[in-house]
Design a protein around this motif. Structure first.
Motif, mmCIF file in Angstrom:
data_model
loop_
_atom_site.group_PDB
_atom_site.id
_atom_site.type_symbol
_atom_site.label_atom_id
_atom_site.label_comp_id
_atom_site.label_asym_id
_atom_site.label_seq_id
_atom_site.Cartn_x
_atom_site.Cartn_y
_atom_site.Cartn_z
ATOM 1 N N MET A 1 0.843 -1.199 0.000
ATOM 2 C CA MET A 1 0.000 0.000 0.000
ATOM 3 C C MET A 1 0.877 1.247 0.000
ATOM 4 N N LYS A 2 0.307 2.296 -0.565
ATOM 5 C CA LYS A 2 1.023 3.578 -0.595
ATOM 6 C C LYS A 2 0.625 4.406 0.634
ATOM 7 N N ILE A 3 1.638 5.085 1.150
ATOM 8 C CA ILE A 3 1.406 6.034 2.239
ATOM 9 C C ILE A 3 1.943 7.374 1.748
ATOM 10 N N ILE A 4 1.145 8.412 1.877
ATOM 11 C CA ILE A 4 1.621 9.742 1.503
ATOM 12 C C ILE A 4 1.893 10.477 2.807
ATOM 13 N N ALA A 5 3.178 10.664 3.083
ATOM 14 C CA ALA A 5 3.594 11.221 4.373
ATOM 15 C C ALA A 5 4.231 12.586 4.143
ATOM 16 N N THR A 6 3.747 13.567 4.877
ATOM 17 C CA THR A 6 4.312 14.918 4.796
ATOM 18 C C THR A 6 5.245 15.118 5.981
ATOM 19 N N ASP A 7 6.474 15.554 5.686
ATOM 20 C CA ASP A 7 7.435 15.740 6.776
ATOM 21 C C ASP A 7 7.260 17.117 7.421
ATOM 22 N N ARG A 8 8.118 17.440 8.372
ATOM 23 C CA ARG A 8 7.944 18.697 9.122
ATOM 24 C C ARG A 8 8.292 19.925 8.303
ATOM 25 N N LYS A 9 8.886 19.719 7.131
ATOM 26 C CA LYS A 9 9.165 20.862 6.249
ATOM 27 C C LYS A 9 8.051 21.031 5.227
ATOM 28 N N GLY A 10 7.041 20.184 5.308
ATOM 29 C CA GLY A 10 5.925 20.291 4.370
ATOM 30 C C GLY A 10 6.158 19.534 3.074
ATOM 31 N N VAL A 11 7.212 18.720 3.034
ATOM 32 C CA VAL A 11 7.518 17.956 1.822
ATOM 33 C C VAL A 11 6.767 16.632 1.867
ATOM 34 N N GLU A 12 6.117 16.322 0.755
ATOM 35 C CA GLU A 12 5.320 15.104 0.668
ATOM 36 C C GLU A 12 6.174 13.948 0.146
ATOM 37 N N HIS A 13 6.049 12.797 0.775
ATOM 38 C CA HIS A 13 6.785 11.612 0.353
ATOM 39 C C HIS A 13 5.784 10.501 0.096
ATOM 40 N N VAL A 14 5.908 9.845 -1.034
ATOM 41 C CA VAL A 14 5.053 8.682 -1.309
ATOM 42 C C VAL A 14 5.899 7.453 -1.014
ATOM 43 N N ILE A 15 5.500 6.698 -0.005
ATOM 44 C CA ILE A 15 6.312 5.550 0.405
ATOM 45 C C ILE A 15 5.457 4.284 0.390
ATOM 46 N N GLU A 16 6.137 3.170 0.411
ATOM 47 C CA GLU A 16 5.451 1.884 0.347
ATOM 48 C C GLU A 16 5.339 1.310 1.760
ATOM 49 N N GLY A 17 4.152 0.881 2.124
ATOM 50 C CA GLY A 17 3.955 0.219 3.413
ATOM 51 C C GLY A 17 3.643 -1.247 3.171
ATOM 52 N N THR A 18 4.392 -2.115 3.824
ATOM 53 C CA THR A 18 4.161 -3.557 3.669
ATOM 54 C C THR A 18 2.982 -3.979 4.529
ATOM 55 N N ASP A 19 2.075 -4.748 3.937
ATOM 56 C CA ASP A 19 0.904 -5.206 4.692
ATOM 57 C C ASP A 19 1.341 -5.908 5.971
ATOM 58 N N GLY A 20 0.684 -5.555 7.065
ATOM 59 C CA GLY A 20 0.983 -6.182 8.346
ATOM 60 C C GLY A 20 2.013 -5.419 9.157
ATOM 61 N N TRP A 21 2.794 -4.578 8.484
ATOM 62 C CA TRP A 21 3.730 -3.716 9.208
ATOM 63 C C TRP A 21 2.986 -2.447 9.592
ATOM 64 N N THR A 22 3.680 -1.547 10.280
ATOM 65 C CA THR A 22 2.978 -0.337 10.711
ATOM 66 C C THR A 22 3.406 0.861 9.863
ATOM 67 N N VAL A 23 2.576 1.885 9.913
ATOM 68 C CA VAL A 23 2.893 3.124 9.192
ATOM 69 C C VAL A 23 4.199 3.705 9.725
ATOM 70 N N MET A 24 4.408 3.612 11.038
ATOM 71 C CA MET A 24 5.669 4.088 11.615
ATOM 72 C C MET A 24 6.861 3.360 10.982
ATOM 73 N N GLU A 25 6.776 2.043 10.887
ATOM 74 C CA GLU A 25 7.899 1.273 10.327
ATOM 75 C C GLU A 25 8.153 1.659 8.872
ATOM 76 N N ALA A 26 7.087 1.882 8.130
ATOM 77 C CA ALA A 26 7.245 2.273 6.724
ATOM 78 C C ALA A 26 7.947 3.626 6.629
ATOM 79 N N MET A 27 7.559 4.562 7.475
ATOM 80 C CA MET A 27 8.175 5.896 7.431
ATOM 81 C C MET A 27 9.632 5.822 7.884
ATOM 82 N N ARG A 28 9.879 5.080 8.950
ATOM 83 C CA ARG A 28 11.250 4.952 9.454
ATOM 84 C C ARG A 28 12.150 4.296 8.405
ATOM 85 N N ASP A 29 11.658 3.221 7.797
ATOM 86 C CA ASP A 29 12.460 2.510 6.803
ATOM 87 C C ASP A 29 12.703 3.362 5.558
ATOM 88 N N ALA A 30 11.801 4.308 5.301
ATOM 89 C CA ALA A 30 11.969 5.196 4.150
ATOM 90 C C ALA A 30 12.891 6.371 4.487
#
Ligand code: FES
Length: 102
Positions: A1-30
């Motif tokens: 699944m795709k996660i669209i995460a905006t960082d503290r500078k307002g920059v948007e990142h499209v990252i991949e989240g593996t099913d069963g993992w957490t959104v935190m893990e996807a952001m950290r791994d990215a």
């Protein structure tokens, strides 16, 4: 699944989240700046995110433990969640989150 995460500078990142993992893990791994000091044990609130209103209501409700930790987080808003408690699932494909201030 795709996660669209905006960082503290307002920059948007499209990252991949593996099913069963957490959104935190996807952001950290990215490589996004999410401290997640407790490693996802719901014991630090340094994985605090704001979930876009469109998605917020679709999430499973927070556990009492998550609510307790959010009580101690800074800059909590009505759409605050701990990203280590949000599991990646196909139904959340395209979810938008914004990393909360430190
Ligand atoms: Fe510590 Fe989420 S990583 S509460």
């Amino acid at each position: 699944m795709k996660i669209i995460a905006t960082d503290r500078k307002g920059v948007e990142h499209v990252i991949e989240g593996t099913d069963g993992w957490t959104v935190m893990e996807a952001m950290r791994d990215a490589g996004l700046p999410i401290a997640a000091e407790c490693g996802g044990a719901c014991a630090c609130a340094t994985c605090h995110v704001y979930v876009d209103e469109e998605w917020f209501g679709k999430l499973k409700p927070p556990s009492p433990e998550e609510l307790d930790m959010l009580d101690m987080a800074v800059a909590v808003e009505s759409n605050s969640r701990l990203s280590c408690q949000l599991r990646c699932e196909p139904e959340f494909d395209g979810i938008r989150v914004t990393i909360a201030p430190e």
